[in-house]
Design a protein around this motif. Structure first.
Motif, PDB file in Angstrom:
ATOM      1  N   TYR A 181      20.853 -24.154  -5.456  1.00 53.31           N
ATOM      2  CA  TYR A 181      21.405 -22.795  -4.942  1.00 53.31           C
ATOM      3  C   TYR A 181      22.206 -22.101  -5.993  1.00 53.31           C
ATOM      4  N   LEU A 182      23.004 -22.779  -7.004  1.00 52.47           N
ATOM      5  CA  LEU A 182      23.638 -22.229  -7.810  1.00 52.47           C
ATOM      6  C   LEU A 182      23.018 -21.737  -8.957  1.00 52.47           C
ATOM      7  N   LEU A 183      21.621 -22.129  -9.390  1.00 51.50           N
ATOM      8  CA  LEU A 183      20.941 -21.873 -10.302  1.00 51.50           C
ATOM      9  C   LEU A 183      20.792 -20.444 -10.700  1.00 51.50           C
ATOM     10  N   PRO A 184      20.120 -19.628  -9.663  1.00 52.57           N
ATOM     11  CA  PRO A 184      19.841 -18.091  -9.817  1.00 52.57           C
ATOM     12  C   PRO A 184      21.110 -17.382 -10.401  1.00 52.57           C
ATOM     13  N   PHE A 185      22.415 -18.038 -10.120  1.00 49.59           N
ATOM     14  CA  PHE A 185      23.559 -17.431 -10.655  1.00 49.59           C
ATOM     15  C   PHE A 185      23.877 -16.070 -10.571  1.00 49.59           C
ATOM     16  N   ASP A 186      23.769 -15.280  -9.002  1.00 47.97           N
ATOM     17  CA  ASP A 186      24.011 -14.322  -8.696  1.00 47.97           C
ATOM     18  C   ASP A 186      25.371 -14.433  -7.788  1.00 47.97           C
ATOM     19  N   GLN A 187      25.784 -13.244  -7.335  1.00 49.26           N
ATOM     20  CA  GLN A 187      27.133 -13.254  -6.629  1.00 49.26           C
ATOM     21  C   GLN A 187      26.600 -14.292  -5.502  1.00 49.26           C
ATOM     22  N   ARG A 188      25.766 -14.053  -4.888  1.00 49.39           N
ATOM     23  CA  ARG A 188      25.678 -14.940  -3.497  1.00 49.39           C
ATOM     24  C   ARG A 188      25.610 -16.411  -3.888  1.00 49.39           C
ATOM     25  N   SER A 189      24.822 -16.899  -4.871  1.00 51.58           N
ATOM     26  CA  SER A 189      24.738 -18.199  -5.216  1.00 51.58           C
ATOM     27  C   SER A 189      26.123 -18.807  -5.821  1.00 51.58           C
ATOM     28  N   PHE A 190      26.640 -17.769  -6.663  1.00 51.89           N
ATOM     29  CA  PHE A 190      27.942 -18.481  -7.237  1.00 51.89           C
ATOM     30  C   PHE A 190      28.965 -18.719  -6.164  1.00 51.89           C
ATOM     31  N   TRP A 191      29.365 -17.786  -5.169  1.00 51.97           N
ATOM     32  CA  TRP A 191      30.214 -17.655  -4.156  1.00 51.97           C
ATOM     33  C   TRP A 191      30.085 -18.614  -3.208  1.00 51.97           C
ATOM     34  N   ALA A 192      28.784 -18.905  -2.612  1.00 52.64           N
ATOM     35  CA  ALA A 192      28.231 -19.930  -1.698  1.00 52.64           C
ATOM     36  C   ALA A 192      28.662 -21.268  -2.441  1.00 52.64           C
ATOM     37  N   THR A 193      28.493 -21.666  -3.613  1.00 48.80           N
ATOM     38  CA  THR A 193      28.339 -22.883  -4.384  1.00 48.80           C
ATOM     39  C   THR A 193      30.063 -23.093  -4.520  1.00 48.80           C
ATOM     40  N   VAL A 194      30.854 -22.005  -4.401  1.00 45.03           N
ATOM     41  CA  VAL A 194      32.199 -22.311  -4.752  1.00 45.03           C
ATOM     42  C   VAL A 194      32.789 -22.812  -3.228  1.00 45.03           C
ATOM     43  N   VAL A 195      32.224 -22.289  -2.226  1.00 42.91           N
ATOM     44  CA  VAL A 195      32.612 -22.653  -0.888  1.00 42.91           C
ATOM     45  C   VAL A 195      32.115 -24.208  -0.833  1.00 42.91           C
ATOM     46  N   ALA A 196      31.001 -24.591  -1.059  1.00 40.85           N
ATOM     47  CA  ALA A 196      30.389 -25.634  -0.531  1.00 40.85           C
ATOM     48  C   ALA A 196      31.178 -26.683  -1.451  1.00 40.85           C
ATOM     49  N   VAL A 197      31.611 -26.498  -2.767  1.00 37.80           N
ATOM     50  CA  VAL A 197      32.192 -27.441  -3.404  1.00 37.80           C
ATOM     51  C   VAL A 197      33.658 -27.394  -2.820  1.00 37.80           C
ATOM     52  N   ASN A 198      34.084 -26.593  -2.553  1.00 40.94           N
ATOM     53  CA  ASN A 198      35.716 -26.655  -1.851  1.00 40.94           C
ATOM     54  C   ASN A 198      35.524 -27.605  -0.636  1.00 40.94           C
ATOM     55  N   ILE A 199      34.538 -27.332  -0.028  1.00 40.02           N
ATOM     56  CA  ILE A 199      34.194 -28.137   1.335  1.00 40.02           C
ATOM     57  C   ILE A 199      34.149 -29.661   0.759  1.00 40.02           C
ATOM     58  N   ASN A 200      33.667 -29.924   0.086  1.00 39.43           N
ATOM     59  CA  ASN A 200      33.277 -31.236  -0.725  1.00 39.43           C
ATOM     60  C   ASN A 200      34.633 -31.848  -0.843  1.00 39.43           C
ATOM     61  N   ALA A 201      35.649 -30.896  -1.431  1.00 37.33           N
ATOM     62  CA  ALA A 201      36.897 -31.198  -2.240  1.00 37.33           C
ATOM     63  C   ALA A 201      37.641 -31.671  -0.903  1.00 37.33           C
ATOM     64  N   SER A 202      37.503 -31.219   0.432  1.00 35.53           N
ATOM     65  CA  SER A 202      38.347 -31.389   1.390  1.00 35.53           C
ATOM     66  C   SER A 202      37.833 -32.773   2.358  1.00 35.53           C
ATOM     67  N   GLY A 203      36.824 -33.576   1.694  1.00 33.50           N
ATOM     68  CA  GLY A 203      36.437 -34.886   2.237  1.00 33.50           C
ATOM     69  C   GLY A 203      37.431 -35.814   1.833  1.00 33.50           C
ATOM     70  N   PRO A 204      37.692 -36.900   2.944  1.00 30.64           N
ATOM     71  CA  PRO A 204      38.737 -37.952   2.496  1.00 30.64           C
ATOM     72  C   PRO A 204      38.361 -38.729   1.404  1.00 30.64           C
ATOM     73  N   ILE A 205      39.434 -39.161   0.635  1.00 30.16           N
ATOM     74  CA  ILE A 205      39.226 -40.154  -0.397  1.00 30.16           C
ATOM     75  C   ILE A 205      38.416 -39.954  -1.766  1.00 30.16           C
ATOM     76  N   VAL A 206      37.262 -39.761  -1.425  1.00 31.82           N
ATOM     77  CA  VAL A 206      36.241 -39.494  -2.577  1.00 31.82           C
ATOM     78  C   VAL A 206      36.217 -37.957  -2.754  1.00 31.82           C
ATOM     79  N   GLY A 207      36.578 -36.985  -1.851  1.00 29.63           N
ATOM     80  CA  GLY A 207      36.168 -35.678  -1.857  1.00 29.63           C
ATOM     81  C   GLY A 207      36.721 -34.918  -3.022  1.00 29.63           C
ATOM     82  N   PRO A 208      37.861 -35.074  -3.297  1.00 31.27           N
ATOM     83  CA  PRO A 208      38.393 -34.396  -4.648  1.00 31.27           C
ATOM     84  C   PRO A 208      37.794 -34.723  -5.892  1.00 31.27           C
ATOM     85  N   TYR A 209      37.401 -36.173  -5.948  1.00 27.77           N
ATOM     86  CA  TYR A 209      36.770 -36.776  -7.175  1.00 27.77           C
ATOM     87  C   TYR A 209      35.374 -36.168  -7.129  1.00 27.77           C
TER      88      TYR A 209
END
Ligand code: HEM
Length: 274
Positions: A181-209
């Motif tokens: 989803y990030l690869l086209p690198f337009d505004q939508r793909s960039f910000w959607a990926t930022v959100v998705a990775v932030n959601i990942n970061a909120s996961g327990p224990i391994v999330g931030p890593y």
């Protein structure tokens, strides 16, 4: 040790002498061979090529087992969903190879290279469209296939391991969607990926890593796109291909489950007999 040579095709064996045509009583006459037609020559060529391969690989019993293995009565169109998912994966692999010939995983060039594929490259729009829509098709098919195996009880003994492999395949397929989803690198793909990775970061224990690993650092930076690209076109598809191999090996080894209504009939039958 050399294997014995395969028997010669019948049309190359000496024809039996025919009384009256091959010398006196057919004795001491030169053996007559039928003249092979073009079809005979082609068949012999194919047979000897297969024989050559078989002598060196011993693949015939395996291929015969694969093609002639028994399947339960009552299999229907629902059983084609796994193969349909496989086809979607292969289509993604082929279209992805062509896209990789023109795509540049660099933050300053990614958007332009993707637009160039759509607007300038011959059939680029078609191939990019097939890859984009194919991703959705594969995810729909994998869920339908999973539903089929669940409702037909195919996750039960002795197929639990194949179910677990399937779950990993599902997660990897979703990861393909995220990294692509990030690869086209337009505004939508960039910000959607930022959100998705932030959601990942909120996961327990391994999330931030996991989030740091995906971003290649604490923030989105110039190397993030290269990391997503490497995961998307090398690491994850390689893993998926290997796991599909294991998945299909188990399908062939264990066979497919009979439809539940047939199993139910069989159980009733057993109960009556008892
Ligand atoms: C890339 C993804 C996948 C591919 C290419 C694939 C392919 C296949 C194929 C060709 C079959 C045999 C035919 C059929 O039953 O449809 C099969 C069977 C099976 N698959 Fe998958 N599959 C995938 C994902 C999954 C997932 C996500 C699950 C479940 C979580 C799963 C669980 C199973 C099970 C348990 C069987 C055995 C079915 C039976 O015995 O009747 N597969 N798969």
């Amino acid at each position: 040790m050399r294997l014995p040579a395969p028997p010669r095709p019948r049309f190359l064996r000496p024809a039996p002498p025919r009384p009256g045509r091959n010398g006196a009583n057919g004795r001491n006459a030169a053996p007559e061979t039928q003249k092979p037609t073009a079809k005979d020559t082609a068949v012999e060529g194919a047979a000897s090529a297969i024989g050559w391969l078989d002598e060196r690989t011993g693949a015939t019993p395996f291929v015969r087992y694969m093609l002639y293995r028994k399947v339960p009565k009552g299999v229907n169109w629902f059983y084609t969903l796994g193969s349909a998912t496989l086809f979607a994966f292969l289509s993604q692999a082929v279209t992805g190879v062509f896209l990789a010939m023109y795509y540049e995983p660099d933050p300053t060039r990614a958007y332009e290279s993707a637009s160039r594929i759509t607007n300038e490259v011959f059939l680029g729009e078609l191939v990019r469209g097939m890859h984009r829509w194919g991703a959705t098709v594969m995810i729909v098919l994998i869920f339908l296939h999973m539903g089929r195996t669940f409702f037909f009880g195919a996750y039960k003994y002795p197929r639990e391991l194949n179910w677990v492999i399937g779950v990993v395949l599902l997660v990897l397929t979703l990861a393909m969607g995220l990294t692509g989803y990030l690869l086209p690198f337009d505004q939508r793909s960039f910000w959607a990926t930022v959100v998705a990775v932030n959601i990942n970061a909120s996961g327990p224990i391994v999330g931030p890593y996991l989030a740091d690993f995906l971003r290649a650092g604490a923030e989105f930076g110039p190397t993030t796109i290269a990391r997503f690209y490497a995961l998307h076109m090398l690491a994850i598809p390689g893993l998926i291909a290997a796991l599909i191999g294991a998945h299909l090996y188990l399908v062939v080894k264990l066979g497919v489950t009979a439809p539940p209504w047939l199993k139910a009939e069989k159980k009733d039958l057993l109960r009556e007999e008892i």
